[in-house]
Design a protein around this motif. Sequence first.
Motif, short mmCIF file in Angstrom:
data_model
loop_
_atom_site.label_atom_id
_atom_site.label_comp_id
_atom_site.label_asym_id
_atom_site.label_seq_id
_atom_site.Cartn_x
_atom_site.Cartn_y
_atom_site.Cartn_z
N VAL A 134 0.79 -1.19 0.06
CA VAL A 134 0.02 -0.10 0.09
C VAL A 134 1.07 1.12 -0.13
N LEU A 135 1.91 1.37 0.86
CA LEU A 135 2.73 2.59 0.96
C LEU A 135 3.45 2.74 -0.42
N ILE A 136 3.92 1.46 -1.13
CA ILE A 136 4.66 1.95 -2.19
C ILE A 136 3.70 2.21 -3.43
N THR A 137 2.82 1.64 -3.57
CA THR A 137 1.68 1.68 -4.75
C THR A 137 1.03 3.39 -4.69
N ARG A 138 0.87 3.77 -3.29
CA ARG A 138 0.33 5.18 -3.44
C ARG A 138 1.36 6.17 -3.31
N ASP A 139 2.54 5.71 -3.49
CA ASP A 139 3.59 6.73 -3.32
C ASP A 139 3.84 7.40 -2.21
N ILE A 140 3.46 6.71 -1.08
CA ILE A 140 3.62 7.52 0.38
C ILE A 140 5.03 7.38 0.76
N ALA A 141 5.69 6.17 0.43
CA ALA A 141 6.99 5.82 0.88
C ALA A 141 7.73 5.05 0.03
N ASP A 142 9.16 5.05 -0.22
CA ASP A 142 9.76 4.32 -0.84
C ASP A 142 10.44 3.19 -0.14
N ILE A 143 9.87 2.05 -0.03
CA ILE A 143 10.54 0.81 0.94
C ILE A 143 11.19 0.11 -0.01
N ALA A 144 12.62 -0.23 0.38
CA ALA A 144 13.18 -1.21 -0.21
C ALA A 144 12.68 -2.68 0.20
N PRO A 145 12.87 -3.65 -0.91
CA PRO A 145 12.09 -5.07 -1.00
C PRO A 145 13.01 -5.66 0.52
N GLY A 146 14.32 -5.28 0.45
CA GLY A 146 14.94 -6.02 1.60
C GLY A 146 14.43 -5.49 2.89
N THR A 147 14.02 -4.55 3.14
CA THR A 147 13.51 -3.91 4.40
C THR A 147 12.19 -4.67 4.63
N THR A 148 11.24 -4.83 3.53
CA THR A 148 10.12 -5.68 3.80
C THR A 148 10.24 -7.05 3.97
N LEU A 149 11.18 -7.46 3.43
CA LEU A 149 11.60 -9.06 3.59
C LEU A 149 12.34 -9.30 5.15
N ALA A 150 13.00 -8.62 5.51
CA ALA A 150 13.39 -8.58 6.81
C ALA A 150 12.58 -8.31 7.81
N ALA A 151 11.65 -7.26 7.76
CA ALA A 151 10.48 -7.16 8.93
C ALA A 151 9.58 -8.40 8.86
N SER A 152 9.27 -8.91 7.66
CA SER A 152 8.24 -10.01 7.65
C SER A 152 9.13 -11.13 8.12
N GLY A 153 10.16 -11.21 7.78
CA GLY A 153 11.12 -12.38 8.48
C GLY A 153 11.21 -12.39 9.84
N PHE A 154 11.23 -11.38 10.41
CA PHE A 154 11.52 -11.13 11.61
C PHE A 154 10.25 -11.55 12.31
N CYS A 155 9.01 -10.98 12.09
CA CYS A 155 7.70 -11.32 12.51
C CYS A 155 7.31 -13.11 12.46
N PHE A 156 7.84 -13.47 11.43
CA PHE A 156 7.63 -15.01 11.25
C PHE A 156 8.32 -15.78 12.41
N LEU A 157 9.90 -15.55 12.56
CA LEU A 157 10.59 -15.98 13.26
C LEU A 157 10.00 -15.89 15.07
N LEU A 158 9.50 -14.53 15.10
CA LEU A 158 8.95 -14.43 16.49
C LEU A 158 7.74 -15.43 16.42
N GLY A 159 7.08 -15.79 15.55
CA GLY A 159 5.88 -16.59 15.54
C GLY A 159 6.43 -17.94 15.90
N LEU A 160 7.49 -18.18 15.24
CA LEU A 160 8.06 -19.57 15.47
C LEU A 160 8.62 -19.76 17.03
N GLY A 161 8.97 -18.76 17.64
CA GLY A 161 9.45 -18.74 18.91
C GLY A 161 8.14 -18.72 19.64
N GLY A 162 7.19 -18.12 19.25
CA GLY A 162 5.79 -18.07 19.89
C GLY A 162 5.05 -19.73 20.03
N LEU A 163 5.57 -20.31 19.16
CA LEU A 163 4.93 -22.04 19.01
C LEU A 163 5.52 -22.55 20.44
#
Length: 135
Positions: free
Chosen positions: A64-93
Amino acid sequence: MGNQRRGLPFEPDRGKAGSTPSAGNAKATQAIPKSVANRMARRVAVFTGLPTLAGMGVFVGSYVLITRDIADIAPGTTLAASGFCFLLGLGGLSYGVLSASWEANDGSLLGLENLRTNLDRMRSSIRAQKQNRSN
């Protein structure tokens, strides 16, 4: 002889000949009480589900942020942030299972008081299994 085999860990007793646990092994083959299993399932759902939803939300938010030209987010940043959340979920298990109370009361909301007790139980169980294998 061909029909007799050793049961797998946590495999239920199906009443086969030769599968009756000995008196010393009876405690080790007990199932998890239903109330404890339900408590674990609720904790796992919360401590795994919320970070997993956040990980998926990172992708949606970035899109949403990229397609509406609100922010220019690098794909690596998106990948790292989502990966952190998924690892947090794995620890939550693991945390969801290890923080559940095995007593009649539910315990606290986060279950921090049960974490050390359940970790100690798990370690002693692993040690006992290793000793049984070496004997």
